[in-house]
Design a protein around this motif. Sequence first.
Motif, mmCIF file in Angstrom:
data_model
loop_
_atom_site.group_PDB
_atom_site.id
_atom_site.type_symbol
_atom_site.label_atom_id
_atom_site.label_comp_id
_atom_site.label_asym_id
_atom_site.label_seq_id
_atom_site.Cartn_x
_atom_site.Cartn_y
_atom_site.Cartn_z
ATOM 1 N N VAL A 281 0.891 -1.157 -0.076
ATOM 2 C CA VAL A 281 0.042 0.026 0.171
ATOM 3 C C VAL A 281 0.911 1.281 0.086
ATOM 4 N N GLY A 282 0.579 2.336 -0.640
ATOM 5 C CA GLY A 282 1.300 3.453 -0.865
ATOM 6 C C GLY A 282 0.294 4.564 -0.235
ATOM 7 N N VAL A 283 0.588 5.139 0.613
ATOM 8 C CA VAL A 283 -0.354 6.412 1.071
ATOM 9 C C VAL A 283 0.322 7.811 0.501
ATOM 10 N N VAL A 284 -0.265 8.566 0.033
ATOM 11 C CA VAL A 284 -0.105 9.881 -0.449
ATOM 12 C C VAL A 284 -0.652 10.876 0.474
ATOM 13 N N ASP A 285 -0.014 11.354 1.624
ATOM 14 C CA ASP A 285 -0.734 11.910 2.981
ATOM 15 C C ASP A 285 -0.416 13.594 2.877
ATOM 16 N N GLU A 286 -1.038 14.194 1.900
ATOM 17 C CA GLU A 286 -1.032 15.408 1.563
ATOM 18 C C GLU A 286 -0.976 16.483 2.822
ATOM 19 N N ARG A 287 -1.901 16.275 3.700
ATOM 20 C CA ARG A 287 -2.087 16.893 4.763
ATOM 21 C C ARG A 287 -1.981 16.286 6.201
ATOM 22 N N SER A 288 -0.950 15.086 6.056
ATOM 23 C CA SER A 288 -0.668 14.553 7.398
ATOM 24 C C SER A 288 -2.023 14.116 8.286
ATOM 25 N N GLU A 289 -2.766 13.667 7.603
ATOM 26 C CA GLU A 289 -4.080 13.107 8.461
ATOM 27 C C GLU A 289 -4.520 11.742 8.394
ATOM 28 N N ILE A 290 -3.879 10.893 7.323
ATOM 29 C CA ILE A 290 -3.996 9.534 7.308
ATOM 30 C C ILE A 290 -3.199 8.873 8.203
ATOM 31 N N ALA A 291 -1.555 9.084 8.012
ATOM 32 C CA ALA A 291 -0.759 8.354 8.539
ATOM 33 C C ALA A 291 -0.247 9.211 9.964
ATOM 34 N N ALA A 292 -0.407 10.659 9.987
ATOM 35 C CA ALA A 292 -0.016 11.384 10.816
ATOM 36 C C ALA A 292 1.579 11.285 11.221
ATOM 37 N N MET A 293 2.445 11.342 10.042
ATOM 38 C CA MET A 293 3.815 11.095 10.337
ATOM 39 C C MET A 293 4.560 12.103 11.269
ATOM 40 N N SER A 294 5.487 11.556 12.269
ATOM 41 C CA SER A 294 6.249 12.481 12.697
ATOM 42 C C SER A 294 7.495 11.924 13.137
ATOM 43 N N GLY A 295 8.552 12.659 12.831
ATOM 44 C CA GLY A 295 9.969 11.946 13.077
ATOM 45 C C GLY A 295 10.178 10.769 12.147
#
Length: 301
Positions: free
Chosen positions: A173-187
């Motif tokens: 699965v590839g997630v394109v998370d433009e607004r950081s709302e799906i995966a909420a990446m941090s660091g």
Amino acid sequence: MITQRQSLEEMAHCLPRPVARTLLQMPEGTVQEIRIRAGQKTEIRTSGETKTCGLEPTPQQVGQIAEALCEHALYARVEEQRSGFVTLRGGHRMGLCGRVLLQGQSVRALREISSLCIRVAGQWRGAADRLLPLLTDETGRVMSALIVGLPGSGKTTLLRDACCRLSERGFRVGVVDERSEIAAMSGGEAQLSVGPHTDVLDGCCKEAGLRWMLRSMSPDVLVTDELGTATDAQAVLDCIAAGVAVLSTLHGREVQPPPTRGVMAQLVLHRAFDRYVLMDEHQVGQIAAVYDSQLHPMELP
């Protein structure tokens, strides 16, 4: 991964004491929205009720709260503000209102923040249970699906759970998370669960991100949130034409009758998606109906 409770505890440190106290008294997983307006009582909304706090902040206090929630870097997030919101740590979306500074017909900046609305990101395991049987065909191939619903209806929560569950089944699965709302990446690490076989492209626009993932990561499924422009739609069409399934969301109230204009019309005209999922506008997180590529109703399990 952090739980919603841990995320709210972090948020509470940035809020005035009366609001923080009320927030932390709410049952885990129930908070949907926090509204803070200058001169008005603060509201915390769940699916069943709205709690009010005695705090009636001044405009200056509202601005200070917004700054604190953005880790005192609101000034550095002008591009996000131009869209009317910023994404907070944990994937929560903070909508902003105030005095808009224009440059021609375009928004240049937001000043004198007068109100904010925090939409709390949710991670509910099982949100996609009823949809999952309809997301693969008899050969096991993943079907493309578009989730349609009003703001706050649970589209992203459903999308995230479907993403996670497909990843757990072994799909790339590839997630394109433009607004950081799906995966909420941090660091470099996802704060919300999106599955063990998922790659995340964070902060990248959908048009460039979908093509990036298609070229570089050999995905079985691409996931992105909130299609809104003709270029978004064309990128989705290109991915599907390349044989890669796409799961996404779109703001809307209905799927039927077939639309005659806008992004939805473009996607329906080209029969882009195998499934169209309509969210219930009265019950958050509930699916009202599912349609096939011809917009014929399907029976939910």
